[in-house]
Design an enzyme around this catalytic site. Sequence first.
Site, PDB file in Angstrom:
ATOM      1  N   LYS A 174      -4.670 -20.871  -3.048  1.00 51.17           N
ATOM      2  CA  LYS A 174      -4.185 -20.550  -1.708  1.00 51.17           C
ATOM      3  C   LYS A 174      -4.752 -19.294  -1.044  1.00 51.17           C
ATOM      4  O   LYS A 174      -4.672 -19.159   0.183  1.00 51.17           O
ATOM      5  CB  LYS A 174      -2.645 -20.376  -1.754  1.00 51.17           C
ATOM      6  CG  LYS A 174      -1.890 -21.670  -1.922  1.00 51.17           C
ATOM      7  CD  LYS A 174      -1.911 -22.462  -0.629  1.00 51.17           C
ATOM      8  CE  LYS A 174      -1.531 -23.905  -0.813  1.00 51.17           C
ATOM      9  NZ  LYS A 174      -2.638 -24.833  -0.648  1.00 51.17           N
ATOM     10  N   TYR A 178      -5.575 -29.778 -13.777  1.00 52.91           N
ATOM     11  CA  TYR A 178      -4.720 -28.649 -14.136  1.00 52.91           C
ATOM     12  C   TYR A 178      -4.029 -29.043 -15.437  1.00 52.91           C
ATOM     13  O   TYR A 178      -3.218 -29.976 -15.447  1.00 52.91           O
ATOM     14  CB  TYR A 178      -3.666 -28.404 -13.050  1.00 52.91           C
ATOM     15  CG  TYR A 178      -4.211 -27.788 -11.778  1.00 52.91           C
ATOM     16  CD1 TYR A 178      -4.820 -28.565 -10.794  1.00 52.91           C
ATOM     17  CD2 TYR A 178      -4.097 -26.418 -11.555  1.00 52.91           C
ATOM     18  CE1 TYR A 178      -5.306 -27.984  -9.631  1.00 52.91           C
ATOM     19  CE2 TYR A 178      -4.577 -25.832 -10.385  1.00 52.91           C
ATOM     20  CZ  TYR A 178      -5.182 -26.619  -9.428  1.00 52.91           C
ATOM     21  OH  TYR A 178      -5.656 -26.035  -8.285  1.00 52.91           O
TER      22      TYR A 178
HETATM   23  P1  RFL Z   1     -11.954 -10.336   0.035  1.00 49.73           P
HETATM   24  O1  RFL Z   1     -12.680 -11.613  -0.183  1.00 49.73           O
HETATM   25  O2  RFL Z   1     -11.597  -9.518  -1.126  1.00 49.73           O
HETATM   26  O3  RFL Z   1     -12.856  -9.486   1.036  1.00 49.73           O
HETATM   27  C1  RFL Z   1     -12.607  -8.119   1.289  1.00 49.73           C
HETATM   28  C2  RFL Z   1     -13.914  -7.446   1.652  1.00 49.73           C
HETATM   29  O4  RFL Z   1     -13.667  -6.073   1.938  1.00 49.73           O
HETATM   30  C3  RFL Z   1     -14.630  -5.277   1.272  1.00 49.73           C
HETATM   31  N1  RFL Z   1     -14.062  -3.945   1.043  1.00 49.73           N
HETATM   32  C4  RFL Z   1     -14.322  -2.886   1.857  1.00 49.73           C
HETATM   33  N2  RFL Z   1     -15.061  -2.781   2.952  1.00 49.73           N
HETATM   34  C5  RFL Z   1     -15.142  -1.570   3.542  1.00 49.73           C
HETATM   35  N3  RFL Z   1     -14.486  -0.475   3.072  1.00 49.73           N
HETATM   36  C6  RFL Z   1     -13.724  -0.535   1.970  1.00 49.73           C
HETATM   37  N4  RFL Z   1     -13.101   0.547   1.499  1.00 49.73           N
HETATM   38  C7  RFL Z   1     -13.610  -1.797   1.312  1.00 49.73           C
HETATM   39  N5  RFL Z   1     -12.954  -2.217   0.217  1.00 49.73           N
HETATM   40  C8  RFL Z   1     -13.234  -3.525   0.066  1.00 49.73           C
HETATM   41  C9  RFL Z   1     -14.915  -6.053  -0.010  1.00 49.73           C
HETATM   42  O5  RFL Z   1     -16.174  -5.704  -0.579  1.00 49.73           O
HETATM   43  C10 RFL Z   1     -14.898  -7.479   0.493  1.00 49.73           C
HETATM   44  O6  RFL Z   1     -16.161  -7.913   0.952  1.00 49.73           O
HETATM   45  O7  RFL Z   1     -10.614 -10.552   0.882  1.00 49.73           O
HETATM   46  P2  RFL Z   1     -10.268 -11.619   2.026  1.00 49.73           P
HETATM   47  O8  RFL Z   1     -11.355 -11.684   3.051  1.00 49.73           O
HETATM   48  O9  RFL Z   1      -8.878 -11.322   2.424  1.00 49.73           O
HETATM   49  O10 RFL Z   1     -10.315 -13.052   1.295  1.00 49.73           O
HETATM   50  C11 RFL Z   1      -9.377 -13.387   0.319  1.00 49.73           C
HETATM   51  C12 RFL Z   1     -10.020 -14.278  -0.758  1.00 49.73           C
HETATM   52  O11 RFL Z   1     -11.204 -13.657  -1.228  1.00 49.73           O
HETATM   53  C13 RFL Z   1      -9.069 -14.536  -1.937  1.00 49.73           C
HETATM   54  O12 RFL Z   1      -7.758 -14.714  -1.480  1.00 49.73           O
HETATM   55  C14 RFL Z   1      -9.488 -15.779  -2.734  1.00 49.73           C
HETATM   56  O13 RFL Z   1     -10.707 -15.581  -3.401  1.00 49.73           O
HETATM   57  C15 RFL Z   1      -8.407 -16.142  -3.746  1.00 49.73           C
HETATM   58  N6  RFL Z   1      -8.783 -17.294  -4.578  1.00 49.73           N
HETATM   59  C16 RFL Z   1      -8.647 -18.577  -4.124  1.00 49.73           C
HETATM   60  N7  RFL Z   1      -8.237 -18.811  -2.869  1.00 49.73           N
HETATM   61  C17 RFL Z   1      -8.188 -20.086  -2.375  1.00 49.73           C
HETATM   62  O14 RFL Z   1      -7.792 -20.273  -1.209  1.00 49.73           O
HETATM   63  N8  RFL Z   1      -8.558 -21.166  -3.133  1.00 49.73           N
HETATM   64  C18 RFL Z   1      -8.994 -21.011  -4.413  1.00 49.73           C
HETATM   65  O15 RFL Z   1      -9.383 -21.996  -5.028  1.00 49.73           O
HETATM   66  C19 RFL Z   1      -9.017 -19.686  -4.977  1.00 49.73           C
HETATM   67  N9  RFL Z   1      -9.443 -19.467  -6.223  1.00 49.73           N
HETATM   68  C20 RFL Z   1      -9.281 -17.059  -5.874  1.00 49.73           C
HETATM   69  C21 RFL Z   1      -9.594 -18.190  -6.688  1.00 49.73           C
HETATM   70  C22 RFL Z   1      -9.486 -15.773  -6.366  1.00 49.73           C
HETATM   71  C23 RFL Z   1      -9.964 -15.590  -7.640  1.00 49.73           C
HETATM   72  N10 RFL Z   1     -10.190 -14.253  -8.063  1.00 49.73           N
HETATM   73  C24 RFL Z   1     -11.444 -13.831  -8.593  1.00 49.73           C
HETATM   74  C25 RFL Z   1      -9.300 -13.221  -7.628  1.00 49.73           C
HETATM   75  C26 RFL Z   1     -10.071 -18.007  -7.960  1.00 49.73           C
HETATM   76  C27 RFL Z   1     -10.230 -16.709  -8.465  1.00 49.73           C
HETATM   77  C28 RFL Z   1     -10.702 -16.553  -9.889  1.00 49.73           C
HETATM   78  C1  PHB Z   2     -11.955 -23.026  -8.068  1.00 54.20           C
HETATM   79  O1  PHB Z   2     -12.625 -24.062  -7.888  1.00 54.20           O
HETATM   80  O2  PHB Z   2     -12.486 -21.930  -8.227  1.00 54.20           O
HETATM   81  C2  PHB Z   2     -10.480 -23.117  -8.094  1.00 54.20           C
HETATM   82  C3  PHB Z   2      -9.860 -24.337  -7.885  1.00 54.20           C
HETATM   83  C4  PHB Z   2      -8.472 -24.429  -7.910  1.00 54.20           C
HETATM   84  C5  PHB Z   2      -7.721 -23.308  -8.152  1.00 54.20           C
HETATM   85  C6  PHB Z   2      -8.330 -22.077  -8.350  1.00 54.20           C
HETATM   86  C7  PHB Z   2      -9.716 -21.982  -8.322  1.00 54.20           C
HETATM   87  O3  PHB Z   2      -6.367 -23.406  -8.194  1.00 54.20           O
END
Ligand code: RFL
Ligand code: PHB
Length: 392
Positions: free
Chosen positions: A297, A201
Amino acid sequence: MRTQVGIVGAGPAGLMLSHLLHLAGIESVVIENRSRAYVEQRVRAGVLENDTVELMKSTGVGERLVREGLVHHGIELRFNGEGHRIDLSGLTGGRTISVYGQQEVVKDLVDRRLRDNGAIIYEAEDVRIDDIETATPRVSYTSVEGRQELRCDFIAGCDGFHGITRAAIPRSARAVYDWNYPFGWLGILAAVAPSTEELIYARHEQGFALHSLRSPELSRLYLQVEPDDDLANWSDDRIWSELATRFATRDGWTLHEGPIIERAITPMRSFVIDPMSYGRLFLAGDSAHIVPPTGAKGLNLAVHDVRRLAQALEEHYTRHSDSLLDSYSKDCLRRVWQVQRFSWWMTSLLHRFDDAGDPHRDRLQRAELEYVTSSRAAATVLAENYVGLPGI
Ligand code: RFL
Ligand code: PHB
């Protein structure tokens, strides 16, 4: 169609909930508006907390995670051209994190649900929920065979931040806490060996950068960019040169470059809805709360929610008590706000906030970084939050 729990969304929250309910003998149907291929390829999170890993292992979906996931014991904070290691395990009594892509978690859960004859309906259009204030709520959607209706005892809104279930809670019954950060992240996946063993980071005058990874051949990197920035502004050369600048150290560390195979810009925001439930609708994961990804998270918090929800539904069906369902929102929100606090703090510690430069904030940030990397007490605060707060 009839089931006990109708689950909207086949992301990590919806799939894990369906899996945990199955293990408790409770039937569910998952309704997803995207295709299976789309959901399984969406590149997002990479860091799993200790408890998330343990839950996957103890419920029989952790086999590939154990084989392919990378166990990490520390992270690096880099600033002023120098790296400082935070010994996550040493500061938390041996707890670790695992680097394993979110889409791999999704694939493992889908695979297991299908082997257990679980129902996941993909490409459901115009999904709506009705009658959540009654004992027979309904999910309806359009499939190739026309309009379908699923009658349930409960609905779990696991449809992410842009889903439709949250809006079913009347405005008068909910409070919303929303905050947009004045920047976004440009994330890339590159086919090149990571230049580091542990996540870096980095805080730099030109903005934050993060070096993460997916495997010995795949690097995952992020750059702080303008919130409304356009990918068209970022040629491969510009991305690599900006990354190299922000990660540069005084002792000549080098960043390996390679072909970029995925790229996207994500805005950064914090969001919480309170309460997370209304009538027979229970929200879990990103549908109820969003954190900026700096603390890694979001996915972990989603898993904590559904673990509670599965326990509460199990209590309802097997012990005929609704005490856990009644306290679900309050119980979840305690952790949600701790995670909001930590993600806000990590974000504030490492990002550039003001284009014109803000010397006072700049000095405070450096002082905070020096404190976190020199005081065991301060480093422990970071470490215990990063690996996942136990017991709440
Ligand atoms: P999701 O993964 O968004 O899944 C929701 C699902 O619902 C569908 N959906 C619908 N289905 C039916 N009817 C509708 N009207 C609908 N609208 C939507 C969607 O297509 C999808 O399949 O939510 P969920 O399950 O709550 O999971 C949450 C996580 O995806 C999210 O918090 C993480 O990706 C956040 N995040 C990270 N979290 C971590 O714990 N560790 C990480 O390292 C981390 N890095 C990140 C991240 C999120 C990122 N972005 C792109 C926001 C890095 C990034 C860049
Ligand atoms: C990742 O590997 O995508 C990643 C790792 C750490 C973070 C966010 C995303 O804080």
